[in-house]
Design a protein around this motif. Structure first.
Motif, PDB file in Angstrom:
ATOM      1  N   ALA A 274       0.832  -1.212   0.000  1.00 38.19           N
ATOM      2  CA  ALA A 274       0.000   0.000   0.000  1.00 38.19           C
ATOM      3  C   ALA A 274       0.861   1.255   0.000  1.00 38.19           C
ATOM      4  O   ALA A 274       0.578   2.217  -0.728  1.00 38.19           O
ATOM      5  CB  ALA A 274      -0.931  -0.002   1.210  1.00 38.19           C
ATOM      6  N   ILE A 275       1.926   1.239   0.786  1.00 36.42           N
ATOM      7  CA  ILE A 275       2.819   2.397   0.826  1.00 36.42           C
ATOM      8  C   ILE A 275       3.528   2.558  -0.516  1.00 36.42           C
ATOM      9  O   ILE A 275       3.669   3.664  -1.035  1.00 36.42           O
ATOM     10  CB  ILE A 275       3.825   2.267   1.988  1.00 36.42           C
ATOM     11  N   GLY A 276       3.953   1.438  -1.102  1.00 33.01           N
ATOM     12  CA  GLY A 276       4.577   1.483  -2.429  1.00 33.01           C
ATOM     13  C   GLY A 276       3.646   2.057  -3.480  1.00 33.01           C
ATOM     14  O   GLY A 276       4.054   2.854  -4.331  1.00 33.01           O
ATOM     15  N   ASN A 277       2.379   1.660  -3.426  1.00 26.98           N
ATOM     16  CA  ASN A 277       1.382   2.199  -4.367  1.00 26.98           C
ATOM     17  C   ASN A 277       1.208   3.702  -4.175  1.00 26.98           C
ATOM     18  O   ASN A 277       1.055   4.442  -5.149  1.00 26.98           O
ATOM     19  CB  ASN A 277       0.038   1.496  -4.182  1.00 26.98           C
ATOM     20  N   THR A 278       1.212   4.144  -2.930  1.00 29.82           N
ATOM     21  CA  THR A 278       1.070   5.577  -2.661  1.00 29.82           C
ATOM     22  C   THR A 278       2.277   6.347  -3.190  1.00 29.82           C
ATOM     23  O   THR A 278       2.132   7.404  -3.816  1.00 29.82           O
ATOM     24  CB  THR A 278       0.897   5.819  -1.149  1.00 29.82           C
ATOM     25  N   ILE A 279       3.468   5.802  -2.965  1.00 35.35           N
ATOM     26  CA  ILE A 279       4.675   6.452  -3.486  1.00 35.35           C
ATOM     27  C   ILE A 279       4.632   6.490  -5.009  1.00 35.35           C
ATOM     28  O   ILE A 279       5.026   7.487  -5.624  1.00 35.35           O
ATOM     29  CB  ILE A 279       5.936   5.730  -2.957  1.00 35.35           C
ATOM     30  N   LYS A 280       4.151   5.428  -5.609  1.00 37.62           N
ATOM     31  CA  LYS A 280       4.030   5.387  -7.074  1.00 37.62           C
ATOM     32  C   LYS A 280       3.141   6.529  -7.575  1.00 37.62           C
ATOM     33  O   LYS A 280       3.465   7.199  -8.561  1.00 37.62           O
ATOM     34  CB  LYS A 280       3.441   4.044  -7.521  1.00 37.62           C
ATOM     35  N   ARG A 281       2.057   6.783  -6.879  1.00 40.10           N
ATOM     36  CA  ARG A 281       1.157   7.873  -7.273  1.00 40.10           C
ATOM     37  C   ARG A 281       1.874   9.224  -7.208  1.00 40.10           C
ATOM     38  O   ARG A 281       1.709  10.071  -8.090  1.00 40.10           O
ATOM     39  CB  ARG A 281      -0.089   7.886  -6.396  1.00 40.10           C
ATOM     40  N   VAL A 282       2.647   9.411  -6.155  1.00 37.92           N
ATOM     41  CA  VAL A 282       3.394  10.664  -6.017  1.00 37.92           C
ATOM     42  C   VAL A 282       4.384  10.810  -7.160  1.00 37.92           C
ATOM     43  O   VAL A 282       4.490  11.879  -7.780  1.00 37.92           O
ATOM     44  CB  VAL A 282       4.127  10.713  -4.651  1.00 37.92           C
ATOM     45  N   VAL A 283       5.106   9.749  -7.463  1.00 37.88           N
ATOM     46  CA  VAL A 283       6.096   9.787  -8.542  1.00 37.88           C
ATOM     47  C   VAL A 283       5.424  10.098  -9.878  1.00 37.88           C
ATOM     48  O   VAL A 283       5.928  10.905 -10.667  1.00 37.88           O
ATOM     49  CB  VAL A 283       6.888   8.461  -8.608  1.00 37.88           C
ATOM     50  N   ILE A 284       4.286   9.494 -10.133  1.00 38.07           N
ATOM     51  CA  ILE A 284       3.563   9.745 -11.393  1.00 38.07           C
ATOM     52  C   ILE A 284       3.137  11.204 -11.488  1.00 38.07           C
ATOM     53  O   ILE A 284       3.297  11.841 -12.531  1.00 38.07           O
ATOM     54  CB  ILE A 284       2.356   8.791 -11.530  1.00 38.07           C
TER      55      ILE A 284
END
Length: 125
Positions: A77-87
């Motif tokens: 879940a944290i990885g997915n959230t970081i992915k959103r920020v990066v995008i």
């Protein structure tokens, strides 16, 4: 069936359910739109990009299931959230899209909301 197979079956079933509705609502525009695309010389590009988009989305989901098998749900879940920020950041930088303060605040609230929801959902399983 494992989670990836269930996802695949659900995707196929949902496609079979939605396709008739889509054809009923948009079907009358399908042939004229396709003719316009062919006339403009963009048919090959459209088909290629559509197939590549589907293939890469499939790979994305496959990698997500593999990652979820190897890490804890909270880490995922944290990885997915970081992915959103990066995008979001990459889109702003690459496309030179100015973000207003309201946009920054809205994105921050949305990202934090997704993170907190994911953490709470995993805590109360």
């Amino acid at each position: 069936m494992d989670a990836a197979n269930v996802y695949g079956v659900m995707t196929i079933l949902s496609t079979l359910m939605v396709l008739p509705v889509a054809l009923w609502l948009e079907g009358s525009q399908l042939l004229p739109t396709w003719k316009a695309i062919v006339k403009a010389g963009n048919a090959k590009t459209l088909v290629t990009q559509t197939l590549l988009s589907g293939f890469f989305y499939y790979l994305y989901n496959e990698v997500a299931f593999l990652a979820l098998d190897n890490v804890a749900p909270v880490t995922h879940a944290i990885g997915n959230t970081i992915k959103r920020v990066v995008i979001i950041v990459a889109s702003v930088v690459v496309f030179r899209t100015p973000m207003s303060m309201q946009g920054v605040i809205g994105s921050t609230i949305a990202i934090l909301g997704v993170l907190l929801y994911s953490l709470a959902k995993n805590k109360f399983k």
